[in-house]
Every structure is written in structure tokens, then in C-alpha cells.
Design a protein around this motif. Sequence first.
Motif, PDB file in Angstrom:
ATOM      1  N   ALA A  89       4.205  -4.856   2.070  1.00  0.00           N
ATOM      2  CA  ALA A  89       2.794  -4.511   2.332  1.00  0.00           C
ATOM      3  C   ALA A  89       2.025  -4.429   1.019  1.00  0.00           C
ATOM      4  CB  ALA A  89       2.716  -3.185   3.073  1.00  0.00           C
ATOM      5  N   ARG A  90       2.656  -3.843   0.008  1.00  0.00           N
ATOM      6  CA  ARG A  90       1.985  -3.721  -1.291  1.00  0.00           C
ATOM      7  C   ARG A  90       1.741  -5.107  -1.897  1.00  0.00           C
ATOM      8  NH1 ARG A  90       4.316   0.326  -5.749  1.00  0.00           N
ATOM      9  NH2 ARG A  90       5.964  -1.222  -5.882  1.00  0.00           N
ATOM     10  N   CYS A  91       2.709  -5.987  -1.705  1.00  0.00           N
ATOM     11  CA  CYS A  91       2.518  -7.361  -2.195  1.00  0.00           C
ATOM     12  C   CYS A  91       1.336  -8.021  -1.483  1.00  0.00           C
ATOM     13  CB  CYS A  91       3.763  -8.196  -1.935  1.00  0.00           C
ATOM     14  SG  CYS A  91       5.167  -7.739  -2.925  1.00  0.00           S
ATOM     15  N   SER A 105       2.992   9.913   0.660  1.00  0.00           N
ATOM     16  CA  SER A 105       3.197   9.145   1.896  1.00  0.00           C
ATOM     17  C   SER A 105       3.107   7.650   1.591  1.00  0.00           C
ATOM     18  CB  SER A 105       2.141   9.532   2.923  1.00  0.00           C
ATOM     19  OG  SER A 105       0.879   9.089   2.487  1.00  0.00           O
ATOM     20  N   GLY A 106       3.586   6.863   2.520  1.00  0.00           N
ATOM     21  CA  GLY A 106       3.472   5.413   2.370  1.00  0.00           C
ATOM     22  C   GLY A 106       2.011   5.019   2.221  1.00  0.00           C
ATOM     23  N   PHE A 107       1.178   5.692   2.987  1.00  0.00           N
ATOM     24  CA  PHE A 107      -0.256   5.396   2.937  1.00  0.00           C
ATOM     25  C   PHE A 107      -0.818   5.685   1.542  1.00  0.00           C
ATOM     26  CE2 PHE A 107      -4.688   6.568   3.222  1.00  0.00           C
ATOM     27  CZ  PHE A 107      -5.219   5.506   3.929  1.00  0.00           C
ATOM     28  N   LEU A 139       0.202   3.064  -0.916  1.00  0.00           N
ATOM     29  CA  LEU A 139      -0.474   1.770  -0.732  1.00  0.00           C
ATOM     30  C   LEU A 139      -1.971   1.856  -1.022  1.00  0.00           C
ATOM     31  CD1 LEU A 139       1.071   0.228   2.500  1.00  0.00           C
ATOM     32  CD2 LEU A 139       1.610  -0.291   0.137  1.00  0.00           C
ATOM     33  N   TYR A 140      -2.564   2.972  -0.652  1.00  0.00           N
ATOM     34  CA  TYR A 140      -4.020   3.085  -0.768  1.00  0.00           C
ATOM     35  C   TYR A 140      -4.468   2.995  -2.231  1.00  0.00           C
ATOM     36  CZ  TYR A 140      -8.767   4.565   0.303  1.00  0.00           C
ATOM     37  OH  TYR A 140     -10.128   4.614   0.438  1.00  0.00           O
ATOM     38  N   PHE A 141      -3.634   3.495  -3.101  1.00  0.00           N
ATOM     39  CA  PHE A 141      -3.924   3.391  -4.531  1.00  0.00           C
ATOM     40  C   PHE A 141      -4.075   1.916  -4.929  1.00  0.00           C
ATOM     41  CE2 PHE A 141      -1.635   2.866  -8.696  1.00  0.00           C
ATOM     42  CZ  PHE A 141      -2.730   3.150  -9.478  1.00  0.00           C
ATOM     43  N   ASP A 198      -9.440  -0.399   6.221  1.00  0.00           N
ATOM     44  CA  ASP A 198      -9.209  -1.311   7.359  1.00  0.00           C
ATOM     45  C   ASP A 198      -8.255  -2.434   6.957  1.00  0.00           C
ATOM     46  OD1 ASP A 198     -10.745   0.135   9.028  1.00  0.00           O
ATOM     47  OD2 ASP A 198     -12.576  -1.069   8.752  1.00  0.00           O
ATOM     48  N   ASN A 199      -8.513  -3.016   5.754  1.00  0.00           N
ATOM     49  CA  ASN A 199      -7.612  -4.061   5.238  1.00  0.00           C
ATOM     50  C   ASN A 199      -6.184  -3.531   5.191  1.00  0.00           C
ATOM     51  OD1 ASN A 199     -10.114  -4.856   2.811  1.00  0.00           O
ATOM     52  ND2 ASN A 199      -9.672  -5.997   4.667  1.00  0.00           N
ATOM     53  N   LEU A 200      -6.097  -2.312   4.700  1.00  0.00           N
ATOM     54  CA  LEU A 200      -4.785  -1.700   4.506  1.00  0.00           C
ATOM     55  C   LEU A 200      -4.073  -1.521   5.853  1.00  0.00           C
ATOM     56  CD1 LEU A 200      -2.648  -0.241   2.864  1.00  0.00           C
ATOM     57  CD2 LEU A 200      -4.086   1.753   2.786  1.00  0.00           C
ATOM     58  N   TYR A 201      -4.793  -0.983   6.823  1.00  0.00           N
ATOM     59  CA  TYR A 201      -4.171  -0.743   8.131  1.00  0.00           C
ATOM     60  C   TYR A 201      -3.710  -2.045   8.788  1.00  0.00           C
ATOM     61  CZ  TYR A 201      -5.086   4.240   8.216  1.00  0.00           C
ATOM     62  OH  TYR A 201      -5.057   5.583   7.939  1.00  0.00           O
TER      63      TYR A 201
END
Lengths: 333, 230
Positions: B142-144, B92-94, B97-99, B109-112
Motif C-alpha cells: 500500500a505504501r508503494c 496504526s497502519g493508517f 501510511l497517512y504520513f 480518500d486516495n489512501l482508503y
Amino acid sequence: MEMQQNQNLSTLKKCAIVYKHECKKFFKSFLFWCVLCLVVVIVVALVFQHSYFSRPIDFLGDMKFGDDWRQVLEGMLADANGDTKAVINWYLDNNIKPYSQGSLSQYLISDNMLIFLSMLAFVSYVVCNIVCQDISKPTALSNNSLPLRRYQVLLCKVAFVATIAVGFALLIFIVTIVSGWLILGFDNFSSVSLQIQDGAIIAMPVYLTGLIVCLLNCVTFVFVGLFAILLSTIIKYDFPSAALNFVLTYSLMAVAFLVMFVYDVHWVEFLPFIHVALSTIFIDPSSMGNRMFDGIGFSFAILAFWSVVIVLLSIYFNGVKLKKLNSKKQVTI
Amino acid sequence: MSIMQISSLTKKYGSRLALNNINLQVESGEIVGLLGSNGAGKTTMLKCIMGMLPCSFEQLTVRGNCIKQSFHLAMQDIVLMSDKNMFYEHLSGFDNLYFFAKMYGKTKDNLYKIVEQVGLKDRIKDKVRSYSLGMTQRLSLARCLLISPKIIIMDEPFNGIDIVGVDFMIKTIREISQKDNTSFFISSHNLAEMQGLCTRFVLMKEGNIVGDVQNTDVLDIKSIYLEKMG
């Protein structure tokens, strides 16, 4: 602040995150479920086939042991010598019936070569698929932005491959035990397997011997997995790399044995591939386990040495590949 | 304050000069558009800035850290986003990114917050393979943003994205630039969109910078571009 947060993470912790990510990638992939199903189907089918259709072969001769097993053994004792005599005496003294052909016991410790080979092929393919996926697609380049060095990322992959290898070996063992239990009943595990060390007989429950075989297979799978990493780093395509890995592992082993026995050249013992077929060299009921101690000079150290060499080569080729990718494709974080 | 400084950047492919003595600096919060025809050297320049191609220079620093001597320090403040999909499509996108979030010590929280910022909140749990190109680009952005860079380098960020997606990206980039004072260095062919986004334009031709103009309401970048490229 954020930079501080980043710096607070130790390299080991970052490596652990990469390792967990590799596991997540694999366990959430379609490939994982395919391989899992195939492993279960193959192992159960072979246990079933072995239990009902195998030809009578036993390490004490081509015979089945029934209720008159003591008389049969006593009859064999007259012609027996050396280790065979010691083993027969052990059974008689301890009043334990030897396991018979076609039993799960025999299967667990000797006849699982088919499973071993098929699992070796699976390990090769899974590893090659994982590595090639990262190299042939630009996802490998996203590693550029990780706050880790390339070799550290690759070492995380190596750790993951080792996990896969151990996981495969344990999976085979567990599925064999469970399916054997369900198909044949638990009595099949009551027998013992014997090893002879310096003339002394060591009796081990057969499931323990099976576990040892499984652990030995782990070592083989890890080595083959590392070799698969190297090949897939160079070749870049998963299926050809896996096939080449499988063929090379066995052909080089055969060639090494041939060279050693035919031409009496002993330096080939220092090559890794002779040391790969561990379980067949270690525990072979047809020689009552003797090869474990006086067979081909099997050495973990040689395998470990070559494993390190292969990992270093993989790191080198991985670096070269990524440089090529950088200069060819568009890159991101 | 200058975020990125480049002086005398030169790159050769064999005997061919791909970048010829490039001098440039990007200020904090600036959105710089790098324009030029195919083969002008835009992508080569971006790769050299990111340390992906060997090149020669007098100075190539990000917040004072040289990309040669202090590569890892420099890379903490600069990030490159491309139009290529570099995500694991079965995750998933999450998960993707979470990695990265964990690697940079960021919480969920930062991620969301970042996911919301790029407008992917509703689809972040979906597999990347189900994303459109525009959504993949937003995921890349978002990853950047996860590493809180001071400057984001973008190579053709609007390629293949529909007009709604482009509009969203422009709004998001502007918002990030104003809110976090993040600089952007964007290479694109898309003059109309760049006109509405950038605060400054750098024009390249055959490895040379042939124009460097501030954007104003009355500036017609198309005519300047045609004039310089012609």
C-alpha cells in the motif's frame, strides 16, 4: 496529475509533515507516557519535600523571615555593604518581605537543580531513543523514499528535539507552579526576586524569575538534545548514548571550569559545555543575581555556534550510517 | 513502452564480480520474475537499480530518467518493497501510511482506496505490532502504491507468508498491473508462485543473466531453472 500534486507541496510544507509525524510518533509512544508520569511524580515529590523538609537557607543568610522581618533586615544593614546593602534597602523602602527559605519562591528560582538534572537525563534518553529507533531498525531507510533530502529530514528531527526540550522545560515549570499552589497555596508566589544591573535593582515577581529559569533551561535542553542526536547517530544504541551524553555534558563542563580556574586558560570559555549550566549561572540568589552580568562569560552565540557544528556533524554521520544500512540490509521505500 | 532500461550494469565487491554486464529492459505492465539461487546477485541488482549501491553502467534509466543524473525524477516512478518491517509498530497502519500519503500530496480518500485494494480496510486502524507478516507485506505494498509508481521492485515478497496471504498478494499484484499498467520486478525463490504470477522470467547465476523467457501456459519454469542453474 499525482506528480503535479507532489510538486505542489513546498519543501517547507513537506518538512512540516515530517515534523508533525515525529511528534505523533512520540506522543503515541509508551515512552511519552512513562516520561510524563515520571516528570510529574518527581517534580511534585521535590516540591513537597522542599516545602516541608528543607534546611533553612536564604540568600540573606541562614534565617527565616517572620513578622519581625523589618527589624531583622535593619539589624543586618549595619554589617552589609555593596549589593547586599542595596538589596536590604530596597526591601525596607518598598516594605516587601524577602522570601524565606523553604518557600516555593526560593525553590522555583534556585533549588531546582535536582529537577533540572533529572529532566536533562530524560531529554537525553528521549532524544536518543527516537534517533536510535530510526537507525537501529530499518525505519530510517523508509526515509529514502521521502521526497526530501536526508539533511532536511534530519533538520525536521532537530526541530522536533527543540520542541521536546521546550516542552520539558515548560512542563517542569507548570507542574511546579500547580503542585506548589496545591500544596502550599498561592501566597507563595507573591514575593519578588531581585537582580542587580549596573547598580540598579530590578525586581521581578518570583514566578517570572521561575519562567526565565525555565526558558534558560530550554536552551540547555535544546543543546543537550542536539548533542544527544549526534551521539546516538554515532553510537546507535539509546541507553549508552543517553548515559554518555549526560556524563559528557557534565564532566566536560567540570573539566573546562577546572582548566580555566586552575591553569588560568581562557580559551576553554569558547567551548560549549561551560555555557550549558545556564540557570545556575544566570540566577543564583546566593550572589543576588550578580553572576548574570559579571560572571563567567556566558554567551548564547557560542552555544549557537556549537549547536550548528553539532547539527552539521549529525547530518554527516547520519548520511554515513544510512549508507552503511543500505549496503547491509534489505531496503524498502 | 519500456519503463526501465539497464545496459552494461556491473558491480564489483573488491575483486569479486557481483554483477557482470547486465542488460535488461522492463516493459510497461510486465510482471518480471527475477530468479536465481542465493548469492546470484539478485538483491545487489535491485539495490543498484534503486541507486543504493555504487555501480557502473552505460544506461540505467526509469522512464528515461537516469538514476544517477536525475535521481529524484527517477525515484518518482520506481519504488522498492522489501520483506522487512519498516513501519513504526506503535502507530496504526493508517498513521504509518497517512504520513506518506501527505508527503505525496494524497488525500485520505486516495489512501482508503489503496487500503481497500490491498485488503487491509478492516485492520487499518490497528497498531502495526498486531499485524501478521502477510498484513505487513500488504501494508508495504500500500505504501508503494501511494506514490503511484510505474514500476514496483519487490524483494522476496512471499517470504514467510502463508498460502492464503501469498494467494492474496498474487491476485492484488495482477490486479494492479492490469488496472494501472504498473510493472513489477520481483525477486523470489518461490518458483510455484512465480509461475502463476509473472509474465516473464529472468534467471541469474553468479552475477550473469543466464536466461530470459516469456511465461506461457505450457512453460515449466522449474525445469528451465534447474537446467540453467545446474
